[in-house]
Design a protein around this motif. Structure first.
Motif, PDB file in Angstrom:
ATOM      1  N   VAL A  10       0.856  -1.190   0.000  1.00 21.58           N
ATOM      2  CA  VAL A  10       0.000   0.000   0.000  1.00 21.58           C
ATOM      3  C   VAL A  10       0.891   1.239   0.000  1.00 21.58           C
ATOM      4  O   VAL A  10       1.723   1.436   0.881  1.00 21.58           O
ATOM      5  CB  VAL A  10      -1.028  -0.003   1.158  1.00 21.58           C
ATOM      6  N   ALA A  11       0.713   2.056  -1.053  1.00 20.70           N
ATOM      7  CA  ALA A  11       1.604   3.200  -1.284  1.00 20.70           C
ATOM      8  C   ALA A  11       0.813   4.455  -1.654  1.00 20.70           C
ATOM      9  O   ALA A  11       1.362   5.398  -2.196  1.00 20.70           O
ATOM     10  CB  ALA A  11       2.583   2.847  -2.418  1.00 20.70           C
ATOM     11  N   ALA A  12      -0.494   4.437  -1.370  1.00 20.07           N
ATOM     12  CA  ALA A  12      -1.374   5.496  -1.880  1.00 20.07           C
ATOM     13  C   ALA A  12      -1.597   6.645  -0.902  1.00 20.07           C
ATOM     14  O   ALA A  12      -2.373   7.549  -1.188  1.00 20.07           O
ATOM     15  CB  ALA A  12      -2.718   4.895  -2.291  1.00 20.07           C
ATOM     16  N   GLY A  13      -0.913   6.609   0.250  1.00 20.09           N
ATOM     17  CA  GLY A  13      -1.118   7.676   1.242  1.00 20.09           C
ATOM     18  C   GLY A  13      -0.486   8.989   0.803  1.00 20.09           C
ATOM     19  O   GLY A  13       0.380   9.022  -0.072  1.00 20.09           O
ATOM     20  N   ARG A  14      -0.920  10.086   1.437  1.00 19.48           N
ATOM     21  CA  ARG A  14      -0.411  11.400   1.052  1.00 19.48           C
ATOM     22  C   ARG A  14       0.853  11.784   1.815  1.00 19.48           C
ATOM     23  O   ARG A  14       1.587  12.670   1.392  1.00 19.48           O
ATOM     24  CB  ARG A  14      -1.497  12.449   1.311  1.00 19.48           C
ATOM     25  N   GLU A  16       0.962  13.183   4.939  1.00 22.71           N
ATOM     26  CA  GLU A  16       0.731  14.524   5.505  1.00 22.71           C
ATOM     27  C   GLU A  16       1.681  14.848   6.655  1.00 22.71           C
ATOM     28  O   GLU A  16       2.164  15.963   6.774  1.00 22.71           O
ATOM     29  CB  GLU A  16      -0.728  14.658   5.960  1.00 22.71           C
ATOM     30  N   ARG A  17       1.967  13.856   7.491  1.00 22.08           N
ATOM     31  CA  ARG A  17       2.828  14.132   8.649  1.00 22.08           C
ATOM     32  C   ARG A  17       4.287  14.322   8.249  1.00 22.08           C
ATOM     33  O   ARG A  17       5.062  14.933   8.966  1.00 22.08           O
ATOM     34  CB  ARG A  17       2.692  13.007   9.688  1.00 22.08           C
ATOM     35  N   LEU A  18       4.653  13.802   7.077  1.00 20.37           N
ATOM     36  CA  LEU A  18       6.014  14.019   6.572  1.00 20.37           C
ATOM     37  C   LEU A  18       6.116  15.426   5.994  1.00 20.37           C
ATOM     38  O   LEU A  18       7.165  16.075   6.101  1.00 20.37           O
ATOM     39  CB  LEU A  18       6.339  12.967   5.505  1.00 20.37           C
ATOM     40  N   PRO A  23       3.572  12.465  -2.725  1.00 26.24           N
ATOM     41  CA  PRO A  23       3.218  11.352  -1.834  1.00 26.24           C
ATOM     42  C   PRO A  23       4.459  10.675  -1.235  1.00 26.24           C
ATOM     43  O   PRO A  23       5.494  10.551  -1.896  1.00 26.24           O
ATOM     44  CB  PRO A  23       2.469  10.380  -2.749  1.00 26.24           C
ATOM     45  N   LYS A  24       4.297  10.234   0.022  1.00 27.95           N
ATOM     46  CA  LYS A  24       5.436   9.710   0.803  1.00 27.95           C
ATOM     47  C   LYS A  24       6.152   8.553   0.107  1.00 27.95           C
ATOM     48  O   LYS A  24       7.382   8.464   0.140  1.00 27.95           O
ATOM     49  CB  LYS A  24       4.906   9.281   2.179  1.00 27.95           C
ATOM     50  N   ALA A  25       5.405   7.630  -0.502  1.00 25.96           N
ATOM     51  CA  ALA A  25       6.019   6.420  -1.076  1.00 25.96           C
ATOM     52  C   ALA A  25       6.982   6.746  -2.216  1.00 25.96           C
ATOM     53  O   ALA A  25       7.810   5.910  -2.584  1.00 25.96           O
ATOM     54  CB  ALA A  25       4.937   5.469  -1.574  1.00 25.96           C
ATOM     55  N   HIS A  95       2.021  -5.174   2.921  1.00 29.63           N
ATOM     56  CA  HIS A  95       3.154  -4.383   3.400  1.00 29.63           C
ATOM     57  C   HIS A  95       2.945  -2.898   3.103  1.00 29.63           C
ATOM     58  O   HIS A  95       2.450  -2.531   2.034  1.00 29.63           O
ATOM     59  CB  HIS A  95       4.457  -4.881   2.743  1.00 29.63           C
ATOM     60  N   ASP A  96       3.345  -2.049   4.053  1.00 29.62           N
ATOM     61  CA  ASP A  96       3.285  -0.593   3.879  1.00 29.62           C
ATOM     62  C   ASP A  96       4.546  -0.111   3.173  1.00 29.62           C
ATOM     63  O   ASP A  96       5.668  -0.391   3.652  1.00 29.62           O
ATOM     64  CB  ASP A  96       3.257   0.115   5.242  1.00 29.62           C
ATOM     65  N   ALA A  97       4.376   0.678   2.097  1.00 34.22           N
ATOM     66  CA  ALA A  97       5.548   1.287   1.456  1.00 34.22           C
ATOM     67  C   ALA A  97       6.309   2.173   2.435  1.00 34.22           C
ATOM     68  O   ALA A  97       7.494   2.441   2.249  1.00 34.22           O
ATOM     69  CB  ALA A  97       5.095   2.115   0.257  1.00 34.22           C
TER      70      ALA A  97
HETATM   71  N1  CTP Z   1      -1.897   4.204   2.519  1.00 36.73           N
HETATM   72  C1  CTP Z   1      -2.600   3.845   1.354  1.00 36.73           C
HETATM   73  N2  CTP Z   1      -3.825   4.415   1.095  1.00 36.73           N
HETATM   74  C2  CTP Z   1      -4.349   5.330   1.935  1.00 36.73           C
HETATM   75  C3  CTP Z   1      -3.661   5.700   3.112  1.00 36.73           C
HETATM   76  C4  CTP Z   1      -2.424   5.105   3.385  1.00 36.73           C
HETATM   77  O1  CTP Z   1      -2.123   3.030   0.573  1.00 36.73           O
HETATM   78  N3  CTP Z   1      -5.516   5.884   1.616  1.00 36.73           N
HETATM   79  C5  CTP Z   1      -0.592   3.583   2.779  1.00 36.73           C
HETATM   80  C6  CTP Z   1       0.554   4.596   2.837  1.00 36.73           C
HETATM   81  O2  CTP Z   1       1.006   4.896   1.521  1.00 36.73           O
HETATM   82  C7  CTP Z   1       1.583   3.904   3.708  1.00 36.73           C
HETATM   83  C8  CTP Z   1       0.741   2.983   4.591  1.00 36.73           C
HETATM   84  O3  CTP Z   1      -0.584   2.978   4.055  1.00 36.73           O
HETATM   85  O4  CTP Z   1       2.493   3.112   2.956  1.00 36.73           O
HETATM   86  C9  CTP Z   1       0.741   3.422   6.054  1.00 36.73           C
HETATM   87  O5  CTP Z   1       0.121   4.687   6.166  1.00 36.73           O
HETATM   88  P1  CTP Z   1       0.804   5.990   6.783  1.00 36.73           P
HETATM   89  O6  CTP Z   1       2.157   5.707   7.312  1.00 36.73           O
HETATM   90  O7  CTP Z   1      -0.223   6.656   7.638  1.00 36.73           O
HETATM   91  O8  CTP Z   1       1.083   6.860   5.442  1.00 36.73           O
HETATM   92  P2  CTP Z   1       0.307   8.137   4.931  1.00 36.73           P
HETATM   93  O9  CTP Z   1      -1.165   7.957   5.094  1.00 36.73           O
HETATM   94  O10 CTP Z   1       0.845   8.417   3.564  1.00 36.73           O
HETATM   95  O11 CTP Z   1       0.857   9.266   5.926  1.00 36.73           O
HETATM   96  P3  CTP Z   1      -0.003  10.366   6.743  1.00 36.73           P
HETATM   97  O12 CTP Z   1      -0.962   9.560   7.624  1.00 36.73           O
HETATM   98  O13 CTP Z   1       1.019  11.128   7.504  1.00 36.73           O
HETATM   99  O14 CTP Z   1      -0.734  11.202   5.721  1.00 36.73           O
END
Ligand code: CTP
Ligand code: MG
Length: 229
Positions: A10-14, A16-18, A23-25, A95-97
Motif C-alpha cells: 500500500v503506497a497510496a497515502g499522502r 501529511e505528517r512528513l 506522496p510519501k512512497a 506491506h506498507d511502502a
Molecule cells: N496508505 C494507502 N492508502 C491510503 C492511506 C495510506 O495506501 N488511503 C498507505 C501509505 O502509503 C503507507 C501505509 O498505508 O504506505 C501506512 O500509512 P501511513 O504511514 O499513515 O502513510 P500516509 O497515510 O501516507 O501518511 P499520513 O498519515 O502522515 O498522511
C-alpha cells in the motif's frame, strides 16, 4: 513447499505528517523512491509470485509490479490491491511502502510462521514496546497502565490466509476506515493472529526525522555492499 503468495504494497497515502511535496512512497530515499526498497525486499522472496501496488493518482507502478488505484483509506487500498491478485494465490503478504527497511528474511519468517501449522489465519511482524504505555480516555487523566511485558508494537509485513483476509475486509465501510492495520479486522472476525518477532529495525517513516534516519541506514548498508564487506 509453501503456497504461492501474492504481495500487496500500500503506497497510496499522502504523507501529511512528513510534509513532503509529493506522496510519501515516492519521496527520494538513499537514491531511489521509498517504495522501491520494499519492492526489492519482496522480489527476493521466492514464495512471492506477484506484487501489486496501490498507488496515488498520477504515479506508476515500479517495474515487475502491477499497479492499481489506491483507496481513500488504507484498508480500502488493501482491498483494491487484493482484487487484482492472481486467483491461485492462497497467501497474501500486506506491506506498507512506509516501511522501507523491511528485510526479505522478515517476510520469509512471517510466511513460514503462517505455514508452520494450520492454526493461524495471520502472522504479523511485531517488536516489544520500548516505552511504558498508559491508557487515557481524554488525553489527560490516566486510566490504567497495561503490563509492558504483554505489549507488542506491530508492523508490516502482515501475512494472511487469503480467505481469512477477504472475509475480514468484507466488513462495513466504517470499520474499514477505523482499522489501523488489517490484522485487527481478522481478529474482529474471530480469526487467529500470531506475532512474529522482528529482529532488525523496521520502523515506519512518518516524520522528516524518520526519513533522515532511514536514509542514513539504507545509504550506509548500500555503501557496505558496494565495498564488498
Ligand atoms: N496508505 C494507502 N492508502 C491510503 C492511506 C495510506 O495506501 N488511503 C498507505 C501509505 O502509503 C503507507 C501505509 O498505508 O504506505 C501506512 O500509512 P501511513 O504511514 O499513515 O502513510 P500516509 O497515510 O501516507 O501518511 P499520513 O498519515 O502522515 O498522511
Ligand atoms: Mg495515514
Amino acid at each position: 513447499m509453501s503456497a504461492t503468495a501474492v504481495a500487496l504494497i500500500v503506497a497510496a497515502g499522502r504523507g501529511e505528517r512528513l510534509g513532503s511535496d509529493g506522496p510519501k512512497a515516492f519521496v527520494p530515499l538513499a537514491g531511489r523512491p521509498m517504495l522501491d526498497w520494499s519492492v526489492d525486499a519482496l522480489q527476493q522472496v521466492s514464495a512471492v509470485g506477484q506484487i501489486i501496488v496501490a498507488l496515488p493518482e498520477g504515479f506508476e507502478a515500479p517495474q515487475g509490479t502491477v499497479g492499481v488505484a489506491g483507496g481513500a483509506v488504507r484498508s480500502q487500498s488493501v482491498l483494491n490491491a487484493l482484487a487484482a491478485a492472481d486467483p491461485g494465490a492462497e497467501v497474501v503478504v500486506v506491506h506498507d511502502a512506509a516501511r522501507p527497511l523491511v528485510s526479505a528474511a522478515l517476510i520469509e519468517d512471517c510466511i513460514a510462521a503462517l505455514d508452520q501449522d494450520g492454526r493461524w489465519d495471520a502472522a504479523i511482524a511485531a517488536a516489544p514496546v520500548k516505552d511504558t504505555v498508559k491508557r487515557s480516555l481524554d488525553g489527560v487523566a490516566v486510566a490504567e497502565t497495561p503490563a509492558r511485558s504483554e505489549l507488542w508494537a506491530v508492523q508490516t509485513p502482515q501475512v494472511f490466509r487469503r480467505e481469512a483476509l477477504e472475509r475480514a475486509l468484507g466488513c462495513s465501510e466504517a470499520e474499514l476506515a477505523a482499522a489501523s492495520d488489517d490484522a485487527m479486522l481478522v481478529e474482529a472476525d474471530g480469526g487467529r493472529v500470531r506475532l512474529v518477532h522482528c529482529q532488525s529495525e523496521n520502523f515506519k517513516v512518518t516524520t522528516s526525522a524518520d526519513l533522515a534516519l532511514a536514509g542514513q541506514m539504507l545509504g550506509a548498508a548500500t555503501e557496505l555492499r558496494a565495498s564488498g564487506v
